[in-house]
Design an enzyme around this catalytic site. Structure first.
Site, short mmCIF file in Angstrom:
data_model
loop_
_atom_site.label_atom_id
_atom_site.label_comp_id
_atom_site.label_asym_id
_atom_site.label_seq_id
_atom_site.Cartn_x
_atom_site.Cartn_y
_atom_site.Cartn_z
CD GLU A 161 15.03 -4.02 -13.00
OE1 GLU A 161 15.59 -2.92 -13.16
OE2 GLU A 161 15.12 -4.95 -13.82
CE LYS A 162 13.51 2.46 -3.27
NZ LYS A 162 12.94 1.65 -2.25
N GLY A 169 0.81 -1.21 0.00
CA GLY A 169 0.00 0.00 0.00
C GLY A 169 0.84 1.26 0.00
CB ALA A 170 2.00 3.86 1.32
CG HIS A 174 5.20 5.28 -4.83
ND1 HIS A 174 5.81 4.63 -5.87
CD2 HIS A 174 5.67 4.69 -3.70
CE1 HIS A 174 6.63 3.72 -5.40
NE2 HIS A 174 6.56 3.70 -4.08
CB SER A 228 10.72 4.64 -1.49
OG SER A 228 10.49 4.01 -0.24
CB SER A 229 5.74 3.59 0.66
OG SER A 229 5.17 2.95 -0.46
CG HIS A 280 3.21 0.93 -5.49
ND1 HIS A 280 3.45 1.97 -4.64
CD2 HIS A 280 3.75 -0.16 -4.91
CE1 HIS A 280 4.11 1.54 -3.59
NE2 HIS A 280 4.31 0.25 -3.72
CD GLN A 284 10.46 -7.23 -2.15
OE1 GLN A 284 10.34 -7.05 -0.96
NE2 GLN A 284 9.74 -6.57 -3.04
O1 PAF Z 1 7.88 -4.76 -1.95
C1 PAF Z 1 6.91 -4.81 -1.18
O2 PAF Z 1 6.05 -3.95 -1.14
C2 PAF Z 1 6.80 -5.99 -0.22
O3 PAF Z 1 8.05 -6.39 0.23
C3 PAF Z 1 6.01 -7.17 -0.81
C4 PAF Z 1 6.70 -7.76 -2.02
C5 PAF Z 1 4.61 -6.71 -1.18
C6 PAF Z 1 5.89 -8.28 0.23
O4 PAF Z 1 5.26 -7.82 1.39
#
Ligand code: PAF
Length: 288
Positions: A148-149, A31-32, A34, A189-190, A37, A153
Protein backbone atom coordinates in the site's frame (compact mmCIF):
# COMPACT_ATOMS: atom_id res chain seq x y z
CA UNK A 1 14.19 -21.92 -4.69
CA UNK A 2 14.71 -21.97 -8.44
CA UNK A 3 15.70 -18.80 -10.32
CA UNK A 4 14.52 -18.60 -13.93
CA UNK A 5 15.47 -16.03 -16.55
CA UNK A 6 13.68 -17.14 -19.73
CA UNK A 7 9.97 -17.52 -20.50
CA UNK A 8 10.38 -21.21 -21.33
CA UNK A 9 12.03 -21.87 -17.98
CA UNK A 10 9.33 -19.85 -16.22
CA UNK A 11 6.46 -21.72 -17.90
CA UNK A 12 7.99 -25.12 -17.13
CA UNK A 13 8.62 -24.17 -13.50
CA UNK A 14 5.13 -22.67 -13.01
CA UNK A 15 3.51 -25.75 -14.61
CA UNK A 16 5.42 -27.96 -12.17
CA UNK A 17 4.28 -25.88 -9.19
CA UNK A 18 0.72 -26.10 -10.46
CA UNK A 19 0.82 -29.82 -11.22
CA UNK A 20 -1.25 -30.79 -8.18
CA UNK A 21 -3.69 -27.89 -8.61
CA UNK A 22 -1.76 -25.75 -6.16
CA UNK A 23 -2.46 -22.02 -5.84
CA UNK A 24 0.25 -19.57 -6.79
CA UNK A 25 0.81 -16.08 -5.34
CA UNK A 26 2.91 -13.54 -7.22
CA UNK A 27 4.98 -10.83 -5.51
CA UNK A 28 6.28 -8.46 -8.21
CA UNK A 29 9.33 -6.39 -7.17
CA UNK A 30 12.19 -4.41 -8.59
CA UNK A 31 14.62 -6.01 -6.13
CA UNK A 32 16.72 -4.23 -3.47
CA UNK A 33 14.48 -6.11 -1.08
CA UNK A 34 13.73 -4.92 2.44
CA UNK A 35 11.38 -5.89 5.25
CA UNK A 36 8.42 -4.42 3.34
CA UNK A 37 8.99 -6.91 0.51
CA UNK A 38 9.52 -9.75 2.97
CA UNK A 39 6.15 -8.91 4.53
CA UNK A 40 4.59 -9.23 1.07
CA UNK A 41 6.21 -12.65 0.67
CA UNK A 42 4.93 -13.79 4.09
CA UNK A 43 1.40 -12.56 3.31
CA UNK A 44 1.63 -14.29 -0.09
CA UNK A 45 2.57 -17.58 1.60
CA UNK A 46 -0.58 -17.32 3.71
CA UNK A 47 -2.69 -16.89 0.54
CA UNK A 48 -1.35 -19.67 -1.65
CA UNK A 49 0.58 -22.93 -1.76
CA UNK A 50 3.58 -21.46 -3.59
CA UNK A 51 5.06 -17.97 -3.79
CA UNK A 52 6.61 -16.74 -7.03
CA UNK A 53 8.55 -13.47 -6.76
CA UNK A 54 9.76 -11.42 -9.68
CA UNK A 55 12.70 -9.05 -9.75
CA UNK A 56 12.82 -6.75 -12.74
CA UNK A 57 14.02 -3.13 -12.72
CA UNK A 58 11.49 -1.98 -15.27
CA UNK A 59 12.99 0.71 -17.54
CA UNK A 60 9.55 1.71 -18.82
CA UNK A 61 8.49 3.17 -15.46
CA UNK A 62 11.51 5.48 -15.09
CA UNK A 63 11.49 8.96 -16.66
CA UNK A 64 14.52 10.22 -18.63
CA UNK A 65 15.94 12.10 -15.61
CA UNK A 66 15.11 9.47 -13.00
CA UNK A 67 17.28 6.93 -11.20
CA UNK A 68 17.14 3.89 -13.55
CA UNK A 69 20.93 3.51 -13.76
CA UNK A 70 21.47 4.18 -10.04
CA UNK A 71 18.60 1.92 -8.90
CA UNK A 72 20.17 -0.68 -6.57
CA UNK A 73 20.69 -4.12 -8.12
CA UNK A 74 21.66 -7.02 -5.80
CA UNK A 75 20.18 -10.15 -7.32
CA UNK A 76 22.23 -12.70 -5.34
CA UNK A 77 21.44 -11.10 -1.96
CA UNK A 78 17.76 -10.71 -2.91
CA UNK A 79 17.54 -14.34 -4.02
CA UNK A 80 19.00 -15.48 -0.68
CA UNK A 81 16.40 -13.41 1.21
CA UNK A 82 13.54 -14.80 -0.87
CA UNK A 83 14.78 -18.34 -0.38
CA UNK A 84 15.00 -17.81 3.38
CA UNK A 85 11.30 -16.83 3.36
CA UNK A 86 10.34 -20.03 1.53
CA UNK A 87 9.74 -18.49 -1.89
CA UNK A 88 9.43 -21.30 -4.48
CA UNK A 89 10.47 -19.53 -7.65
CA UNK A 90 12.24 -16.30 -8.66
CA UNK A 91 11.48 -14.84 -12.07
CA UNK A 92 14.37 -12.53 -12.98
CA UNK A 93 14.25 -11.71 -16.69
CA UNK A 94 16.70 -9.40 -18.44
CA UNK A 95 15.26 -6.31 -20.15
CA UNK A 96 15.64 -7.97 -23.58
CA UNK A 97 13.50 -10.90 -22.38
CA UNK A 98 10.76 -8.64 -21.00
CA UNK A 99 10.91 -6.23 -23.94
CA UNK A 100 12.36 -8.02 -26.99
CA UNK A 101 13.34 -5.96 -30.05
CA UNK A 102 10.18 -4.60 -31.69
CA UNK A 103 8.14 -4.50 -28.47
CA UNK A 104 5.43 -1.96 -29.29
CA UNK A 105 2.61 -2.26 -26.74
CA UNK A 106 1.69 0.19 -24.01
CA UNK A 107 -0.93 -0.39 -21.30
CA UNK A 108 -2.37 2.92 -20.18
CA UNK A 109 -4.99 3.31 -17.45
CA UNK A 110 -6.84 6.63 -17.56
CA UNK A 111 -8.40 8.40 -14.58
CA UNK A 112 -6.82 6.97 -11.49
CA UNK A 113 -3.29 7.20 -12.96
CA UNK A 114 -3.52 10.85 -13.96
CA UNK A 115 -3.07 12.97 -10.81
CA UNK A 116 -0.54 12.81 -7.96
CA UNK A 117 2.52 10.73 -9.05
CA UNK A 118 1.01 10.38 -12.52
CA UNK A 119 1.16 14.16 -12.97
CA UNK A 120 4.64 14.43 -11.43
CA UNK A 121 6.08 11.44 -13.34
CA UNK A 122 4.58 11.37 -16.87
CA UNK A 123 4.49 7.85 -18.33
CA UNK A 124 5.36 6.20 -15.02
CA UNK A 125 2.06 4.37 -14.56
CA UNK A 126 1.95 3.28 -18.21
CA UNK A 127 5.29 1.58 -17.54
CA UNK A 128 3.98 -0.01 -14.34
CA UNK A 129 0.72 -1.18 -15.96
CA UNK A 130 2.55 -2.58 -19.00
CA UNK A 131 5.03 -4.62 -16.99
CA UNK A 132 2.49 -5.83 -14.40
CA UNK A 133 0.12 -6.88 -17.20
CA UNK A 134 2.98 -8.88 -18.71
CA UNK A 135 3.91 -10.39 -15.33
CA UNK A 136 0.30 -11.51 -14.82
CA UNK A 137 0.26 -13.11 -18.28
CA UNK A 138 3.64 -14.75 -17.76
CA UNK A 139 3.05 -16.22 -14.29
CA UNK A 140 -0.78 -16.43 -14.33
CA UNK A 141 -1.00 -16.30 -10.53
CA UNK A 142 -4.14 -16.86 -8.47
CA UNK A 143 -3.32 -13.85 -6.31
CA UNK A 144 -0.83 -11.00 -6.54
CA UNK A 145 0.37 -8.83 -3.67
CA UNK A 146 1.48 -5.19 -3.71
CA UNK A 147 2.43 -2.77 -0.95
CA UNK A 148 0.00 0.00 0.00
CA UNK A 149 3.04 2.27 0.21
CA UNK A 150 2.54 2.73 -3.57
CA UNK A 151 -1.16 3.43 -3.07
CA UNK A 152 -1.78 4.98 -6.48
CA UNK A 153 0.11 2.12 -8.17
CA UNK A 154 -2.18 -0.35 -6.39
CA UNK A 155 -5.26 1.54 -7.64
CA UNK A 156 -3.87 1.59 -11.21
CA UNK A 157 -3.16 -2.16 -11.12
CA UNK A 158 -6.61 -2.94 -9.73
CA UNK A 159 -8.24 -0.86 -12.50
CA UNK A 160 -6.10 -2.51 -15.18
CA UNK A 161 -6.81 -6.03 -13.91
CA UNK A 162 -10.55 -5.31 -13.81
CA UNK A 163 -10.65 -3.64 -17.24
CA UNK A 164 -8.53 -6.26 -19.01
CA UNK A 165 -10.31 -9.19 -17.34
CA UNK A 166 -7.09 -10.27 -15.68
CA UNK A 167 -8.83 -10.91 -12.39
CA UNK A 168 -10.35 -14.23 -13.48
CA UNK A 169 -9.39 -16.91 -14.05
CA UNK A 170 -5.75 -15.98 -13.65
CA UNK A 171 -5.60 -13.38 -10.89
CA UNK A 172 -8.68 -13.55 -8.71
CA UNK A 173 -7.31 -11.26 -6.06
CA UNK A 174 -5.01 -8.29 -5.96
CA UNK A 175 -4.09 -7.83 -2.34
CA UNK A 176 -2.80 -4.56 -0.91
CA UNK A 177 -0.53 -5.03 2.10
CA UNK A 178 -0.19 -2.22 4.69
CA UNK A 179 3.02 -0.17 4.59
CA UNK A 180 5.90 -1.41 6.72
CA UNK A 181 7.66 1.40 8.61
CA UNK A 182 11.01 1.98 10.28
CA UNK A 183 11.01 2.56 14.06
CA UNK A 184 10.75 6.35 13.53
CA UNK A 185 7.78 5.98 11.19
CA UNK A 186 9.49 6.39 7.80
CA UNK A 187 7.91 4.08 5.23
CA UNK A 188 10.36 1.42 4.07
CA UNK A 189 11.55 1.93 0.51
CA UNK A 190 14.44 0.73 -1.62
CA UNK A 191 15.17 4.42 -2.24
CA UNK A 192 15.75 5.18 1.48
CA UNK A 193 19.32 3.93 0.98
CA UNK A 194 20.01 7.03 -1.14
CA UNK A 195 19.56 9.23 1.97
CA UNK A 196 22.61 10.65 3.77
CA UNK A 197 22.53 10.25 7.58
CA UNK A 198 21.29 13.87 7.95
CA UNK A 199 18.61 13.39 5.30
CA UNK A 200 17.58 10.08 6.87
CA UNK A 201 17.15 11.83 10.22
CA UNK A 202 15.11 14.65 8.69
CA UNK A 203 12.95 12.29 6.62
CA UNK A 204 11.04 11.09 9.71
CA UNK A 205 9.34 14.50 9.59
CA UNK A 206 7.27 13.16 6.69
CA UNK A 207 5.18 10.56 8.56
CA UNK A 208 5.05 12.75 11.67
CA UNK A 209 3.77 15.80 9.78
CA UNK A 210 1.25 13.60 7.98
CA UNK A 211 -0.10 12.19 11.24
CA UNK A 212 -0.41 15.71 12.65
CA UNK A 213 -2.24 16.89 9.50
CA UNK A 214 -4.62 13.91 9.69
CA UNK A 215 -5.43 14.71 13.32
CA UNK A 216 -6.20 18.32 12.31
CA UNK A 217 -8.39 17.30 9.34
CA UNK A 218 -10.25 14.72 11.42
CA UNK A 219 -10.69 17.36 14.09
CA UNK A 220 -12.46 19.61 11.57
CA UNK A 221 -9.67 21.93 10.36
CA UNK A 222 -9.96 23.21 6.81
CA UNK A 223 -8.24 20.81 4.36
CA UNK A 224 -6.49 23.30 2.03
CA UNK A 225 -4.94 25.24 4.92
CA UNK A 226 -3.86 22.05 6.67
CA UNK A 227 -2.19 20.73 3.50
CA UNK A 228 -0.38 24.06 3.01
CA UNK A 229 0.85 23.92 6.62
CA UNK A 230 2.01 20.33 6.08
CA UNK A 231 4.05 21.38 3.06
CA UNK A 232 5.61 24.29 4.97
CA UNK A 233 6.46 21.95 7.86
CA UNK A 234 8.27 19.56 5.50
CA UNK A 235 10.31 22.36 3.93
CA UNK A 236 11.20 23.67 7.40
CA UNK A 237 12.33 20.14 8.36
CA UNK A 238 14.81 20.01 5.45
CA UNK A 239 12.80 18.76 2.47
CA UNK A 240 13.81 20.54 -0.74
CA UNK A 241 10.31 20.56 -2.23
CA UNK A 242 6.91 18.92 -2.06
CA UNK A 243 5.54 17.47 -5.33
CA UNK A 244 2.09 17.15 -3.81
CA UNK A 245 0.22 16.84 -0.54
CA UNK A 246 -3.37 15.84 -1.21
CA UNK A 247 -6.46 14.49 0.46
CA UNK A 248 -8.14 12.06 -1.93
CA UNK A 249 -10.98 9.57 -2.08
CA UNK A 250 -9.43 6.17 -1.26
CA UNK A 251 -10.99 4.41 -4.24
CA UNK A 252 -11.03 6.96 -7.08
CA UNK A 253 -8.12 9.08 -5.78
CA UNK A 254 -10.15 12.15 -6.77
CA UNK A 255 -9.05 15.16 -4.70
CA UNK A 256 -11.25 16.03 -1.71
CA UNK A 257 -11.72 19.57 -0.43
CA UNK A 258 -13.28 18.25 2.75
CA UNK A 259 -13.59 14.99 4.63
CA UNK A 260 -16.85 13.19 3.82
CA UNK A 261 -18.39 9.87 4.88
CA UNK A 262 -16.24 7.75 2.53
CA UNK A 263 -12.73 6.50 3.28
CA UNK A 264 -10.10 9.08 2.37
CA UNK A 265 -6.32 9.04 2.05
CA UNK A 266 -3.63 11.61 2.66
CA UNK A 267 -0.94 11.21 -0.01
CA UNK A 268 2.37 13.08 -0.10
CA UNK A 269 5.43 13.08 -2.38
CA UNK A 270 8.38 15.20 -1.29
CA UNK A 271 12.03 15.52 -2.22
CA UNK A 272 14.89 15.48 0.23
CA UNK A 273 18.29 15.99 -1.40
CA UNK A 274 18.00 14.09 -4.68
CA UNK A 275 15.58 11.51 -3.29
CA UNK A 276 11.85 11.54 -3.84
CA UNK A 277 9.90 9.98 -0.96
CA UNK A 278 6.21 9.06 -1.08
CA UNK A 279 3.85 8.12 1.71
CA UNK A 280 0.13 7.77 2.31
CA UNK A 281 -2.15 7.20 5.28
CA UNK A 282 -5.83 6.54 5.86
CA UNK A 283 -7.98 9.48 6.99
CA UNK A 284 -11.45 9.45 8.48
CA UNK A 285 -13.83 6.47 8.54
CA UNK A 286 -11.20 3.89 7.55
CA UNK A 287 -9.29 4.71 10.74
CA UNK A 288 -12.21 4.84 13.08
O1 PAF B 1 6.39 -1.52 -6.90
C1 PAF B 1 7.29 -1.96 -7.62
O2 PAF B 1 8.31 -2.45 -7.17
C2 PAF B 1 7.13 -1.87 -9.13
O3 PAF B 1 6.48 -0.70 -9.50
C3 PAF B 1 6.45 -3.11 -9.73
C4 PAF B 1 5.03 -3.27 -9.24
C5 PAF B 1 7.26 -4.35 -9.41
C6 PAF B 1 6.39 -2.97 -11.26
O4 PAF B 1 7.66 -2.82 -11.81
Amino acid sequence: MQTVTTLDMLRTAVAKLRADGARIALVPTMGALHEGHMTLVRCAAAEADHVVASIFVNPKQFGPNEDLDAYPRQLAADAALLESEGCALLWAPAAAVMYPAGFATNVSVTGVSEGLCGAARPGHFDGVATVVCKLFQQVQPDVALFGEKDFQQLAVIRAMARDLDLTRPHVDAIIGVPTVREADGLAMSSRNRYLSPDQRGASAALPHAMQAAIARIEGGDEVAGTLAALQAELVAAGFASVDYAALADSRSLAPLAMLGPDPARLLVAARIGGTRLIDNMAVGPARR
